[in-house]
Design a protein around this motif. Structure first.
Motif, PDB file in Angstrom:
ATOM      1  N   THR A  20      -4.406   2.300  -1.380  1.00  0.00           N
ATOM      2  CA  THR A  20      -4.311   2.803  -0.004  1.00  0.00           C
ATOM      3  C   THR A  20      -4.931   1.839   0.999  1.00  0.00           C
ATOM      4  O   THR A  20      -4.803   2.038   2.197  1.00  0.00           O
ATOM      5  CB  THR A  20      -5.006   4.171   0.120  1.00  0.00           C
ATOM      6  N   VAL A  21      -5.631   0.824   0.494  1.00  0.00           N
ATOM      7  CA  VAL A  21      -6.187  -0.180   1.405  1.00  0.00           C
ATOM      8  C   VAL A  21      -5.669  -1.566   1.008  1.00  0.00           C
ATOM      9  O   VAL A  21      -5.548  -1.867  -0.173  1.00  0.00           O
ATOM     10  CB  VAL A  21      -7.735  -0.192   1.407  1.00  0.00           C
ATOM     11  N   ILE A  67       0.848  -1.204   0.000  1.00  0.00           N
ATOM     12  CA  ILE A  67       0.000   0.000   0.000  1.00  0.00           C
ATOM     13  C   ILE A  67       0.884   1.255   0.000  1.00  0.00           C
ATOM     14  O   ILE A  67       2.060   1.201   0.390  1.00  0.00           O
ATOM     15  CB  ILE A  67      -0.953   0.072   1.228  1.00  0.00           C
ATOM     16  N   ASN A  68       0.296   2.348  -0.418  1.00  0.00           N
ATOM     17  CA  ASN A  68       0.935   3.667  -0.377  1.00  0.00           C
ATOM     18  C   ASN A  68       2.244   3.756  -1.155  1.00  0.00           C
ATOM     19  O   ASN A  68       3.111   4.551  -0.832  1.00  0.00           O
ATOM     20  CB  ASN A  68       1.156   4.120   1.081  1.00  0.00           C
ATOM     21  N   LYS A  69       2.387   2.917  -2.162  1.00  0.00           N
ATOM     22  CA  LYS A  69       3.511   3.034  -3.096  1.00  0.00           C
ATOM     23  C   LYS A  69       2.908   3.266  -4.470  1.00  0.00           C
ATOM     24  O   LYS A  69       1.846   2.736  -4.785  1.00  0.00           O
ATOM     25  CB  LYS A  69       4.318   1.732  -3.138  1.00  0.00           C
ATOM     26  N   THR A  70       3.610   4.038  -5.292  1.00  0.00           N
ATOM     27  CA  THR A  70       3.085   4.372  -6.605  1.00  0.00           C
ATOM     28  C   THR A  70       3.895   3.663  -7.675  1.00  0.00           C
ATOM     29  O   THR A  70       5.128   3.676  -7.629  1.00  0.00           O
ATOM     30  CB  THR A  70       3.139   5.903  -6.806  1.00  0.00           C
ATOM     31  N   GLN A  71       3.172   3.041  -8.610  1.00  0.00           N
ATOM     32  CA  GLN A  71       3.845   2.275  -9.663  1.00  0.00           C
ATOM     33  C   GLN A  71       3.159   2.527 -11.001  1.00  0.00           C
ATOM     34  O   GLN A  71       1.940   2.633 -11.065  1.00  0.00           O
ATOM     35  CB  GLN A  71       3.755   0.782  -9.331  1.00  0.00           C
ATOM     36  N   ASP A  99       0.090  -4.417   3.588  1.00  0.00           N
ATOM     37  CA  ASP A  99       0.669  -3.449   4.489  1.00  0.00           C
ATOM     38  C   ASP A  99       2.085  -3.974   4.769  1.00  0.00           C
ATOM     39  O   ASP A  99       2.239  -5.142   5.133  1.00  0.00           O
ATOM     40  CB  ASP A  99      -0.187  -3.436   5.767  1.00  0.00           C
ATOM     41  N   PRO A 100       3.141  -3.138   4.586  1.00  0.00           N
ATOM     42  CA  PRO A 100       4.507  -3.657   4.782  1.00  0.00           C
ATOM     43  C   PRO A 100       4.706  -4.325   6.142  1.00  0.00           C
ATOM     44  O   PRO A 100       5.628  -5.133   6.310  1.00  0.00           O
ATOM     45  CB  PRO A 100       5.388  -2.412   4.646  1.00  0.00           C
ATOM     46  N   LYS A 101       3.858  -4.025   7.117  1.00  0.00           N
ATOM     47  CA  LYS A 101       3.973  -4.701   8.413  1.00  0.00           C
ATOM     48  C   LYS A 101       3.536  -6.163   8.322  1.00  0.00           C
ATOM     49  O   LYS A 101       3.856  -6.974   9.180  1.00  0.00           O
ATOM     50  CB  LYS A 101       3.108  -3.984   9.458  1.00  0.00           C
TER      51      LYS A 101
END
Ligand code: C2O
Ligand code: CU
Ligand code: CU
Length: 479
Positions: free
Chosen positions: A436-437, A371-375, A463-465
């Motif tokens: 984002t989700v 999430i929250n990465k742009t490609q 989520d990277p976690k």
């Protein structure tokens, strides 16, 4: 500037294909355009909204004579319009009163998959129900709800399971747009059907692996509709809700109109057109200004030569509102350097449709991304059979922006947020993807028979976690 062409490759339009079925309006009196009723919340607080939605069977008077057996969401056909407010938490009690399993897919809502999103991993069985909860965090837009039980999506949508969903926010509400629902702000769901004996539909009899079409246009579940225009300006929330048909829209007198929104939100700038082509599942919000007409006049919306809606002009008060040149800012993100270009290839026709050379498998994850990465994604259409066709590429779980078409600028109405992008034969469309989700989401061709035929894949957005989170994915056997 007023654009006067359809932009898409003429040679790839629907009509080139052997299975094309031209449309013809049956010789019956005009019917008042159905406007879906609003779905009332069971309860609403400052922060939460509660709804009950039922997938149900019904009967609808579409033609003179026998009523047609239809399906709908809390309505006999299509569904009630659901209004959701940005920032609110939505509680949905989903019930299935159909004789078969279905799912409730929120096409265009950026909510977690695979359960809330309602793709094929979230079945609701006959007489069963499912309670879901999600928060709206996206700009105002016209999105939609449709059934998504793989591989029966096309069949269930044909039977009627499709409903308009309107997301509202504080940005849209301040813009000078018509927004009196049912009066100067109406959904326009474009579909086509084939009526058999006794005015019934028979999906299996009409089956075509490149998409089922019918000769009769049906708009908001109305055949040969008229709409009484009582305001100078009218906002149409156009949804191509057809399984396969592309529509080439234009008005009588080549009346120009203004597009203000695409799939997932308001456009940065209004775009003026006389012609507009839409492919499956896309949404286009337009404002039509009838100032040059007087009571008694009629303005007709056509697709090619087929009349779709007759707008009957009545007395209206003058409306001098003008649109600003700039409507909204679209957030833009630089692609992350550690996220190299990702390619997706759509190929084939008929039973041979595939994504990246593979058919869909419910338990296979085809791609993973945080999430929250742009490609940047390069979506191509190999055009490898019979001159090819346009494939409308759709992703669940996000809105993307269009960067380029074969290295050139996207079409003038493609500068906003979208979740469907039509890809011409031999074309590469580059889009900017940012989720984002988290969740498991489908991406596929939205010719629904292609989707059911396996032109679909899955992404796990993490989520990277929790990069290896396990999801319970259904398969065809456990369904
Ligand atoms: Cu309209 Cu898989 O979606
Ligand atoms: Cu979708
Ligand atoms: Cu396709």
């Amino acid at each position: 500037k007023v654009y006067t062409d359809y932009f898409y490759n003429e040679s790839a339009f629907n009509t080139h294909d052997g299975g094309y079925i031209p449309m013809e309006v049956p010789d019956i009196p005009q019917q008042q355009l159905r406007i879906p009723e609003l779905l009332h919340p069971d309860k609403e607080t400052d922060t939460d909204m509660y709804y009950t939605l039922t997938a149900q069977e019904g009967e609808t008077q579409l033609l003179p004579g026998a009523k047609t057996k239809t399906w709908g969401f809390s309505a006999p056909l299509l569904g009630k319009t659901i209004v959701l407010k940005n920032g609110k938490t939505i509680h949905m009690h989903l019930q299935n009163h159909l004789p078969e399993m279905t799912t409730f897919h929120w096409h265009g809502l950026n909510i977690p998959g695979p359960i809330e999103d309602g793709g094929c991993h979230a079945p609701v069985y006959p007489d069963g129900h499912r309670d879901i909860k999600f928060k709206i965090h996206q700009p105002a837009a016209t999105v939609w709800l449709h059934a998504h039980p793989c591989p029966e999506t096309a069949y269930q949508v044909w039977r009627g399971l499709a409903a308009p969903v309107i997301v509202q926010d504080d940005v849209e509400s301040k813009l000078p747009f018509p927004r009196d629902y049912g009066v100067d702000d109406i959904p326009l769901i474009l579909q086509d059907r084939h009526f058999h004996e006794n005015n019934q539909w028979d999906y299996r009899a009409d089956y075509d692996p490149d998409g089922v079409q019918g000769p009769t246009p049906m708009i908001n579940g109305t055949v040969n509709p008229y709409f009484d225009v009582t305001t100078q300006k009218l906002r149409l929330r156009i949804l191509d809700g057809a399984n396969r048909r592309e529509w080439r829209l234009h008005f009588s007198d080549d009346l120009a109109f203004t597009q203000i929104a695409s799939d997932d939100g308001i456009l940065p700038e209004p775009v003026h057109f006389t012609h507009l082509m839409t492919t499956c599942a896309e949404r286009h919000e337009i404002i039509v200004d009838f100032s040059n007409y007087k009571p008694g006049d009629e303005v007709i919306l056509y697709s090619d030569d087929t009349p779709l809606v007759h707008f009957r002009i009545h007395e209206f008060a003058p409306d001098n509102t003008t649109l600003p040149d700039h409507l909204v800012d679209i957030p833009d993100y630089e692609p992350d350097p550690d996220m190299p270009l990702h390619k997706v290839v759509m190929s084939g026709m008929d039973e041979w449709v595939m994504i990246d050379g593979k058919k869909f498998s419910m338990q296979r994850i085809d791609y993973k991304m945080p999430i929250n990465k742009t490609q940047l994604w390069d979506i191509s259409n190999t055009n490898d059979m019979n001159g090819g066709m346009i494939h409308p590429f759709h992703m669940h779980g996000l809105a993307f922006t269009i960067v380029s078409r074969n290295g050139k600028a996207p079409y003038p109405n493609e500068h906003g947020l979208k979740d469907v992008i039509a890809v011409n034969p031999d074309e590469h469309v580059v889009i900017k993807v940012r989720f984002t989700v988290p969740g498991v989401f489908m991406y596929h061709c939205h010719i629904i028979e292609h989707e059911d035929g396996g032109m679909m894949a899955q992404i796990q957005v993490y989520d990277p976690k929790e990069p290896d989170k396990k999801y319970d994915l259904m398969d065809h056997e456990t369904l």
